[in-house]
Scaffold this motif. Structure first.
Motif, mmCIF file in Angstrom:
data_model
loop_
_atom_site.group_PDB
_atom_site.id
_atom_site.type_symbol
_atom_site.label_atom_id
_atom_site.label_comp_id
_atom_site.label_asym_id
_atom_site.label_seq_id
_atom_site.Cartn_x
_atom_site.Cartn_y
_atom_site.Cartn_z
ATOM 1 N N ALA A 1 0.832 -1.208 0.000
ATOM 2 C CA ALA A 1 0.000 0.000 0.000
ATOM 3 C C ALA A 1 0.863 1.253 0.000
ATOM 4 O O ALA A 1 0.567 2.236 -0.699
ATOM 5 C CB ALA A 1 -0.932 -0.008 1.216
ATOM 6 N N LYS B 1 -0.559 2.021 -10.525
ATOM 7 C CA LYS B 1 -0.695 0.595 -10.193
ATOM 8 C C LYS B 1 0.217 -0.253 -11.081
ATOM 9 O O LYS B 1 0.863 -1.205 -10.613
ATOM 10 C CB LYS B 1 -2.147 0.155 -10.362
ATOM 11 C CG LYS B 1 -3.105 0.714 -9.317
ATOM 12 C CD LYS B 1 -4.550 0.301 -9.632
ATOM 13 C CE LYS B 1 -5.533 0.944 -8.647
ATOM 14 N NZ LYS B 1 -6.944 0.641 -9.007
ATOM 15 N N ASP C 1 1.206 4.146 -2.871
ATOM 16 C CA ASP C 1 1.002 5.560 -2.561
ATOM 17 C C ASP C 1 2.168 6.400 -3.078
ATOM 18 O O ASP C 1 1.965 7.469 -3.658
ATOM 19 C CB ASP C 1 0.848 5.738 -1.051
ATOM 20 C CG ASP C 1 0.694 7.203 -0.670
ATOM 21 O OD1 ASP C 1 -0.290 7.840 -1.107
ATOM 22 O OD2 ASP C 1 1.576 7.724 0.044
#
Length: 470
Positions: free
Chosen positions: A93, A454, A97
């Motif tokens: 995660a 992503k 970010d």
């Protein structure tokens, strides 16, 4: 096949490049009369160009600037010794970010600088940054220093000239519009998804020809693209890519071989190697040598390494230092960036003294092309160091400095975006993009910026698996 500009203009640019590369000034200028007399006669112009290229490097030239990877590595500070890697310990995660922050930062910085890219040359007695200042101050005193996207109109536009791109002004911005600074980030991502960390310069060349319309490349890239078509070596078996004369591709009819074009292609390679500046720099070298040599290559390696370590460091000075560690210590870029760091230190890295700092770097760099690697890299470093890690300061300082504004805003934004992550980026810079990128490339027009992030995060994880111990 036509190139970026006329043959006469190309040869004229070669005079400057010959000075830059250390050929004897008197011998260079002795060829000026023949150039002036040649007019537009192709045979005579090519004879002058050949004579320029045949001039030896002067014996007192103080720089050592190889273009091959092993030579570059041997010439780094400390020579061939392995550079420390800083493997990231980010969760999935957190990595996403940071990657999202890098993509958003690049897009916001590029969009901020895009309207005033047209201001890169002096005009009506105003320097590049003077045009930006005059444009903003005429709108309202509080508009300068820059603190928002550019307004579309200014009472000073008759003096400064109009903005170049209206779709990225504060009144109209609704997405990241197509721009070469972003297209190269996309093409790098596509290469990595298709070929992985073992991609070659041959793969880059084939991707350019398959993906880029000729009109979308500029200066050095135009000349390299043209050389690929003329020579046709890229049609060979990809396993024989080492047999292609990449130096010829990068240098033939290319006086722009040390300009900024490679430097703006650094980002996908840094994104692919978080915490691994040497690997990012190697990826950048494979890309840069298609169209550049010497400092043109180093600029991309320097920026790719800075981006890579921005994922694991939170000090802009340490990020700059890590970038410098990947390029030759006796190169013009290394020496000039080191001098720029010293200037920033002398002014206490105080953003309020930005104009005084730029006044000083204007002395050695102001006569360079506004799209040269070295002066623009120096301006990015000023923006990083004076920003103190603040995103808004970084992109606004990079753009207010003038020259290649969209390139510099994008690079500074990418580095600080990777350092702080998307969650910490100011909404006023990010929200207007509406998470949308238009690149004019298949599969990426439109695409969400978050999806690009992503994909970059997935690439970084695959690269880490495939290059263990590298």
């Amino acid at each position: 096949m036509p190139g970026w500009t006329s043959l006469r203009s190309l040869v004229n640019s070669e005079f400057y490049q010959s000075h830059e590369e250390g050929r004897d000034p008197a011998a260079i200028e002795a060829l000026r009369p023949a150039f002036e007399q040649a007019g537009n006669d192709e045979r005579r112009l090519r004879a002058v160009w050949a004579d320029l290229l045949a001039l030896p490097i002067r014996t007192d030239f103080p720089f050592h600037e190889p273009s091959d990877l092993e030579g570059i590595r041997a010439a780094r500070p400390g020579g061939r010794a392995d550079r420390p890697t800083r493997p990231h310990s980010l969760s999935d995660a957190a990595l996403l970010d940071r990657m999202h922050g890098a993509w958003l930062g690049r897009c916001a910085g590029c969009a901020l600088g895009k309207p005033v890219e047209a201001f890169m040359e002096s005009h009506n007695g105003l320097t590049s940054r003077g045009r930006i200042k005059a444009y903003l101050q005429a709108v309202a005193p509080h508009e300068y220093p820059l603190r928002d996207y550019f307004p579309a109109q200014s009472p000073a536009k008759d003096r400064t000239g109009p903005l170049g791109w209206s779709s990225s002004t504060r009144e109209k911005i609704a997405f990241m519009e197509s721009d070469d600074d972003i297209r190269y980030t996309v093409i790098g991502q596509k290469i990595l998804m298709a070929k992985g960390p073992g991609f070659t310069t041959h793969d880059v060349a084939r991707a350019w020809l398959a993906e880029f319309p000729y009109r979308t490349v500029c200066t050095a890239e135009t000349q390299a693209y043209r050389n690929l078509v003329i020579r046709g070596d890229f049609h060979q078996d990809p396993t024989k890519s080492d047999e292609i004369d990449w130096n010829w591709i990068a240098t033939n009819d290319n006086p722009y071989r040390e300009w900024i074009g490679a430097q703006i292609r650094a980002d996908p390679w840094g994104y692919a190697a978080p915490g691994r500046p040497t690997l990012a720099a190697e990826f950048a070298w494979r890309d840069a040598r298609l169209s550049h040599v010497k400092n043109g290559i180093y600029g991309e390696m320097f920026c790719a390494a800075m981006i890579a370590v921005a994922f694991v460091l939170d000090d802009p000075a340490a990020i700059v230092e890590a970038g410098l560690a990947e390029i030759p210590g006796d190169s013009r870029l290394y020496c000039d960036i080191s001098a720029t760091v010293c200037i920033c230190d002398r002014f206490g890295r105080d953003p309020a003294k930005f104009e005084a700092v730029i006044d000083e770097i204007d002395v050695p760099f102001g006569k360079m092309s506004p799209v040269h690697t070295i002066n623009n890299a120096a301006l990015v470093v000023v923006a990083l160091l004076l920003s103190g890690g603040d995103f808004e300061r970084a992109i606004t300082l990079a753009v207010m400095g003038g020259w290649d504004t969209d390139c510099n805003g994008a690079t500074a934004g990418s580095i600080i975006g990777a350092m702080v992550g998307a969650a910490r980026l100011p909404k006023k810079w990010i929200a207007p993009l509406n998470d949308t990128l238009r690149s004019e490339l298949v599969g990426y027009d439109p695409i969400s910026i978050s999806e690009c992030a992503k994909r970059s995060a997935a690439i970084a994880k695959e690269v880490s698996k495939g290059t263990a111990g590298h």
